[in-house]
Write a protein that holds these residues in place. Structure first.
Motif, PDB file in Angstrom:
ATOM      1  N   GLU A  72       0.535  -1.493  -6.446  1.00 54.77           N
ATOM      2  CA  GLU A  72       0.125  -1.131  -7.565  1.00 54.77           C
ATOM      3  C   GLU A  72      -1.368  -1.681  -7.725  1.00 54.77           C
ATOM      4  OE1 GLU A  72       4.532  -0.463  -6.823  1.00 54.77           O
ATOM      5  OE2 GLU A  72       3.381  -2.284  -7.517  1.00 54.77           O
ATOM      6  N   ASP A  73      -0.906  -2.845  -7.526  1.00 49.94           N
ATOM      7  CA  ASP A  73      -2.520  -3.591  -8.240  1.00 49.94           C
ATOM      8  C   ASP A  73      -3.991  -3.129  -7.093  1.00 49.94           C
ATOM      9  OD1 ASP A  73      -1.579  -4.382 -10.921  1.00 49.94           O
ATOM     10  OD2 ASP A  73      -1.528  -6.304 -10.221  1.00 49.94           O
ATOM     11  N   ARG A  74      -3.500  -3.983  -5.797  1.00 48.10           N
ATOM     12  CA  ARG A  74      -4.077  -3.418  -5.272  1.00 48.10           C
ATOM     13  C   ARG A  74      -4.561  -2.099  -4.766  1.00 48.10           C
ATOM     14  NH1 ARG A  74      -0.701  -6.953  -3.199  1.00 48.10           N
ATOM     15  NH2 ARG A  74       0.323  -5.053  -1.506  1.00 48.10           N
ATOM     16  N   GLN A  75      -3.832  -0.802  -4.870  1.00 48.80           N
ATOM     17  CA  GLN A  75      -4.449   0.594  -5.060  1.00 48.80           C
ATOM     18  C   GLN A  75      -4.836   0.732  -6.014  1.00 48.80           C
ATOM     19  OE1 GLN A  75      -3.056   2.590  -3.074  1.00 48.80           O
ATOM     20  NE2 GLN A  75      -4.031   4.216  -4.053  1.00 48.80           N
ATOM     21  N   ARG A  76      -4.452   0.288  -7.807  1.00 46.59           N
ATOM     22  CA  ARG A  76      -5.936   0.822  -8.375  1.00 46.59           C
ATOM     23  C   ARG A  76      -7.609   0.537  -8.302  1.00 46.59           C
ATOM     24  NH1 ARG A  76      -1.715  -0.285 -11.845  1.00 46.59           N
ATOM     25  NH2 ARG A  76      -1.411  -2.666 -11.705  1.00 46.59           N
ATOM     26  N   ALA A  77      -6.774  -1.379  -7.410  1.00 42.88           N
ATOM     27  CA  ALA A  77      -8.214  -1.902  -7.316  1.00 42.88           C
ATOM     28  C   ALA A  77      -8.832  -0.639  -5.944  1.00 42.88           C
ATOM     29  CB  ALA A  77      -8.336  -3.297  -6.431  1.00 42.88           C
ATOM     30  N   ALA A  78      -7.729  -0.218  -5.190  1.00 43.16           N
ATOM     31  CA  ALA A  78      -8.915   0.666  -3.514  1.00 43.16           C
ATOM     32  C   ALA A  78      -9.707   1.598  -4.346  1.00 43.16           C
ATOM     33  CB  ALA A  78      -7.766   0.701  -2.802  1.00 43.16           C
ATOM     34  N   SER A  79      -9.035   2.636  -5.422  1.00 42.41           N
ATOM     35  CA  SER A  79      -9.480   3.530  -6.148  1.00 42.41           C
ATOM     36  C   SER A  79     -10.808   2.911  -6.658  1.00 42.41           C
ATOM     37  CB  SER A  79      -8.358   3.878  -6.930  1.00 42.41           C
ATOM     38  OG  SER A  79      -8.010   2.988  -8.273  1.00 42.41           O
ATOM     39  N   GLN A  80     -10.646   1.846  -6.849  1.00 39.08           N
ATOM     40  CA  GLN A  80     -12.173   1.638  -7.557  1.00 39.08           C
ATOM     41  C   GLN A  80     -13.232   1.884  -6.399  1.00 39.08           C
ATOM     42  OE1 GLN A  80     -13.391  -1.407 -11.257  1.00 39.08           O
ATOM     43  NE2 GLN A  80     -10.653  -1.738 -10.404  1.00 39.08           N
ATOM     44  N   PHE A  81     -13.036   1.781  -5.897  1.00 36.34           N
ATOM     45  CA  PHE A  81     -14.139   1.736  -4.229  1.00 36.34           C
ATOM     46  C   PHE A  81     -13.661   3.191  -3.822  1.00 36.34           C
ATOM     47  CE2 PHE A  81     -13.939  -2.515  -3.732  1.00 36.34           C
ATOM     48  CZ  PHE A  81     -15.215  -3.271  -3.704  1.00 36.34           C
ATOM     49  N   VAL A  82     -13.406   3.960  -4.637  1.00 36.91           N
ATOM     50  CA  VAL A  82     -13.087   5.574  -3.503  1.00 36.91           C
ATOM     51  C   VAL A  82     -13.889   6.309  -4.438  1.00 36.91           C
ATOM     52  CG1 VAL A  82     -12.086   7.292  -3.637  1.00 36.91           C
ATOM     53  CG2 VAL A  82     -10.989   5.177  -2.827  1.00 36.91           C
ATOM     54  N   THR A  83     -14.348   5.820  -6.204  1.00 34.59           N
ATOM     55  CA  THR A  83     -15.221   6.700  -6.683  1.00 34.59           C
ATOM     56  C   THR A  83     -16.546   5.856  -6.697  1.00 34.59           C
ATOM     57  OG1 THR A  83     -14.202   5.865  -9.272  1.00 34.59           O
ATOM     58  CG2 THR A  83     -13.154   7.464  -7.596  1.00 34.59           C
ATOM     59  N   ALA A  84     -16.919   4.610  -6.591  1.00 30.38           N
ATOM     60  CA  ALA A  84     -17.810   3.701  -6.455  1.00 30.38           C
ATOM     61  C   ALA A  84     -18.994   5.112  -6.176  1.00 30.38           C
ATOM     62  CB  ALA A  84     -17.784   2.965  -5.627  1.00 30.38           C
ATOM     63  N   ARG A  85     -19.972   5.038  -6.146  1.00 29.24           N
ATOM     64  CA  ARG A  85     -21.571   5.092  -5.925  1.00 29.24           C
ATOM     65  C   ARG A  85     -21.767   5.157  -4.423  1.00 29.24           C
ATOM     66  NH1 ARG A  85     -26.653   7.106  -6.166  1.00 29.24           N
ATOM     67  NH2 ARG A  85     -28.394   6.259  -4.699  1.00 29.24           N
ATOM     68  N   GLN A  86     -21.180   3.978  -3.121  1.00 25.19           N
ATOM     69  CA  GLN A  86     -20.302   4.203  -1.788  1.00 25.19           C
ATOM     70  C   GLN A  86     -19.584   3.832  -1.676  1.00 25.19           C
ATOM     71  OE1 GLN A  86     -22.745   4.853   1.203  1.00 25.19           O
ATOM     72  NE2 GLN A  86     -20.465   4.751   1.365  1.00 25.19           N
TER      73      GLN A  86
END
Length: 352
Positions: free
Chosen positions: A124-138
């Protein structure tokens, strides 16, 4: 002869009186100067933290305000201990400043490092971390952090001095850090001498073991790394490629996405000047590493308290849409060895 001894005794007495007067003056100055009387902006300018964060540190660590601010002022400036003590609202001797820095640094490492610098350990923690890169500028599907190493200068230790000379020619610690797109530090490793390269530090790190374990369980997440790291399913390196090719475009996109780790190192050095190579930590390597950890903790606390680091945006940043990694899995991927799988993933990203 007796007169000579008497003159020495008088001189010694005079020195003791002056020391007592200096201690009294420092106490009076500390009573007259209260750092909490400063404006919020003045307080942050001096200590890089706001009064609310300072109060939180005091509640957690339980030292006096003066001890906390003495250590934080040293982190912020990197000055020698005597100039830090001469600050009007600190007013401490060099030996007292030294004790403050050591006590507060040790307390931060013992009580705050694990709660404030946490690598995502659960799915769950890694999924939240991955979601931040999905919505990042790149955007970059599947990434949970960017990883790199930086050198923090220190005074050459007495033992194993050569091991601390880095490829730039000065003594240092080679510090590995992992961060998310918001520059929050997920992991910090400040244990290794400057002569150790990035790959060695990665291969011996607990994070590598964690990600290898999760890969073997079927998870497909990775960290951004540069060409200093090996190609693995958990790392994507940046080989040199010719311009105007798909591989070059891939590199540009990856470089843009992992730019957060470079901005993190810039933010750390600009906020906590003791980490600048021009300051040089005058401590043995173990204590120097603890100071690095303390600065990492305070960096994350600053973000949590709304004191965001400067979010530099490169106007020439190269942005490419990277395809969704979730849609790129073949059934036979799980049968591939790690290096073969890494190459397959990389080829898909390049030619998508």
């Amino acid at each position: 002869m007796a007169e000579g001894h008497l003159a020495i005794d008088v001189l010694n007495l005079d020195c003791r009186v002056r020391r007592l007067e200096q201690k009294l003056e420092r106490k009076l100055m500390r009573r007259e100067q209260d750092s909490f009387d400063l404006t919020n902006e003045e307080f942050i300018e001096l200590y890089r933290i706001n009064p609310q964060l300072a109060a939180d540190l005091i509640d957690t660590l339980q030292p006096s305000l003066q001890r906390v601010l003495t250590a934080v002022r040293f982190y912020a400036t990197g000055y020698y201990q005597r100039p830090v003590g001469d600050q009007c609202d600190i007013s401490l001797s060099q030996s007292s400043v030294s004790r403050c820095i050591r006590d507060v640094t040790n307390a931060i490492n013992e009580r705050l490092l694990k709660p404030w610098v946490q690598f995502p350990m659960t799915p769950e923690d890694r999924q939240r971390a991955a979601s931040q890169f999905v919505t990042a500028r790149q955007p970059f599907q599947g990434a949970i952090g960017a990883i790199d190493c930086t050198h923090v200068a220190l005074f050459g230790p007495r033992e194993h001095q050569v091991a601390y000379v880095n490829h730039h020619g000065y003594h240092s610690l080679n510090v590995q850090a992992i961060c998310d797109p918001n520059l929050t530090i997920l992991n910090i490793n400040a244990r290794y001498p400057g002569a150790r390269n990035d790959t060695y530090i990665w291969n011996t790190s607990s994070v590598r073991r964690i990600m290898e374990r999760e890969y073997n369980r079927g998870e497909r997440t990775f960290l951004f790394g540069d060409q200093g790291y090996p190609l693995e399913p958990r790392l994507t390196p940046l080989p040199n490629e010719r311009e105007e090719t798909q591989r070059f475009n891939y590199n540009q996109s990856l470089c843009s996405a992992r730019n957060c780790i470079e901005r993190l190192f810039g933010a750390l050095r600009s906020t906590w000047r003791c980490l600048s190579k021009h300051r040089v930590l005058q401590y043995e390597p173990g204590m120097a590493g603890k100071i690095v950890n303390a600065c990492a903790v305070l960096h994350n606390m600053r973000i949590d308290f709304g004191l965001q680091p400067d979010m530099y945006e490169d106007p020439n940043e190269y942005v490419i849409n990277i395809p969704n990694m979730a849609n790129m899995n073949d059934d036979d991927d799980n049968n591939l060895p790690p290096l073969a799988l890494a190459r397959r993933i990389q080829d898909r990203l390049i030619h998508a």
